[in-house]
Design a protein around this motif. Structure first.
Motif, short mmCIF file in Angstrom:
data_model
loop_
_atom_site.label_atom_id
_atom_site.label_comp_id
_atom_site.label_asym_id
_atom_site.label_seq_id
_atom_site.Cartn_x
_atom_site.Cartn_y
_atom_site.Cartn_z
N GLU A 31 -62.68 135.08 35.50
CA GLU A 31 -61.98 135.43 36.74
C GLU A 31 -62.01 136.94 36.97
O GLU A 31 -62.26 137.40 38.10
N GLU A 35 -64.08 139.07 40.00
CA GLU A 35 -63.21 139.58 41.07
C GLU A 35 -64.00 140.48 42.01
O GLU A 35 -64.75 141.37 41.59
N THR A 63 -66.64 125.16 44.14
CA THR A 63 -65.94 126.44 44.33
C THR A 63 -66.08 126.98 45.75
O THR A 63 -65.36 127.89 46.12
N GLY A 164 -63.64 129.45 35.98
CA GLY A 164 -63.27 130.84 36.25
C GLY A 164 -63.50 131.26 37.68
O GLY A 164 -62.89 132.22 38.16
N GLY A 166 -62.79 129.26 40.11
CA GLY A 166 -61.81 128.53 40.92
C GLY A 166 -62.21 127.13 41.31
O GLY A 166 -61.75 126.62 42.35
#
Length: 344
Positions: A31, A35, A63, A164, A166
């Motif tokens: 994650e 970012e 995702t 990671g 999402g």
């Protein structure tokens, strides 16, 4: 005599457990490195490229991110710069020592991408050292040239990567994977019938769609590498656009599907079309529907579609190893292949 390939197929449940135990606690690291990125670029060759196809479908389907497969020659041969700001570049190499993949991942970072390595080569491998984050699999040493446990653990790492990023999936599904793989190794289905059906054939078409497409590609590659078959891996959507003409009594089809999901009905319909035309169709997975529509069938894993490819490949691996021995080929050391391939 048990081949290294067969032994390493049998080691996959333990390798998957070890890899998942190691990587699942690191979802937060994925994650953080991702970012600020919005797209994913997968960099790989060979078997790792087939794993990347799974990563691409999983990323886009679960995702909502755009995901693509890289053309390493843009970096290594054409030596062109591309704006990769906002991109998460993921390099896959089982050894972590394939120079083209290491160079391309370094190129991606230089072009503005965040970078992740997926490798069985350990944290000191060149690929791991080139990345912002290394997800190292725990397959252990693999002696047979055809990759088995290093491939399935790559898929496990890609599943963790998706978490990671999402993905709208249940992470607990991964806990079921090692036992599902062990069950397939113990009971792969009508293996002898499929081996007998392919033993006298010069070629085969292997087809799946969506998340199962990676399994079709990898199964075809294994049959090429270890059995010297002219094996063509295709999405069934592409197969229906013309290449289905090659499927006949001398060129059977292997059709791959998870036991659930939107591509299953089309796979069953394709099996019915193939057998209706007088050719053999061998199913892998797809539940009772695909088995009934097929000439003979290998079992699939009792897993949700998003993780089914971690098990779907196992019957194909067992088929490859058994067919190679039937044909008098040593599956551990196919001609012309090395464990680490360097591209000129």
């Amino acid at each position: 005599m048990t081949t290294f390939m067969r032994r390493e197929i049998g080691e996959q449940p333990a390798a998957l457990r070890a890899t998942l135990d190691s990587l699942l606690p690191r979802v937060g690291e994925v994650e953080r490195v991702a970012e600020g990125t919005r797209q994913t670029l997968f960099i790989a060759r060979g078997t790792s490229d087939n794993a990347a196809v799974y990563g691409r479908y999983l990323t886009e389907a679960r995702t909502g991110r755009l995901a693509t497969l890289a053309a390493p020659s843009i970096a290594t041969t054409y030596k062109r710069k591309v704006d990769l700001s906002g991109v998460l570049a993921v390099g896959l190499s089982q050894s972590g020592r394939t120079e083209e993949i290491v160079e391309t991942l370094a190129w991606a970072k230089d072009c503005g991408a965040k970078t992740v390595a997926i490798t069985n080569g350990g944290p000191q491998s060149p690929l791991a050292e080139a990345a912002d984050l290394a997800l190292c699999t725990e397959a252990g040493e693999e002696k047979a040239v055809p990759a088995t446990k290093t491939y399935t653990t790559q898929l496990a790492a890609l599943a963790v990567l998706a978490l990671g990023l999402g993905a709208d999936v249940d992470a607990a599904d991964l806990d079921r994977v090692p036992d599902a793989v062990a069950k397939l190794i113990d009971d792969p289905g009508d293996l002898e019938a499929v081996v007998a059906g392919l033993a006298g054939k010069p070629g085969v078409v292997v087809s799946g769609r969506g998340l199962a497409f990676s399994t079709a590609l990898e199964t075809a590659l294994k049959l090429k590498e270890a059995c010297y078959l002219h094996a063509m891996g295709l999405s069934y959507a592409d197969l229906l656009h013309g290449p289905i003409a090659v499927v006949d009594e001398d060129t059977p089809a292997i059709l791959v599907a998870a036991g659930e999901g939107p591509t299953l009905p089309g796979t069953v319909a394709l099996a019915e079309r193939v057998t209706g035309a007088g050719a053999a169709a061998y199913g892998i997975g797809g539940g009772d529907g695909l088995a009934r529509a097929s000439t003979a069938a290998l079992n699939g894993p009792d897993l949700p579609e998003w993780v089914a490819p971690l098990g779907l490949i196992v019957p194909g691996q067992l088929l490859t190893e058994a067919l190679a021995r039937r044909l008098g080929v040593d599956p551990d050391s196919p001609r012309g292949l090395k464990k680490v391939t360097q591209t000129e």
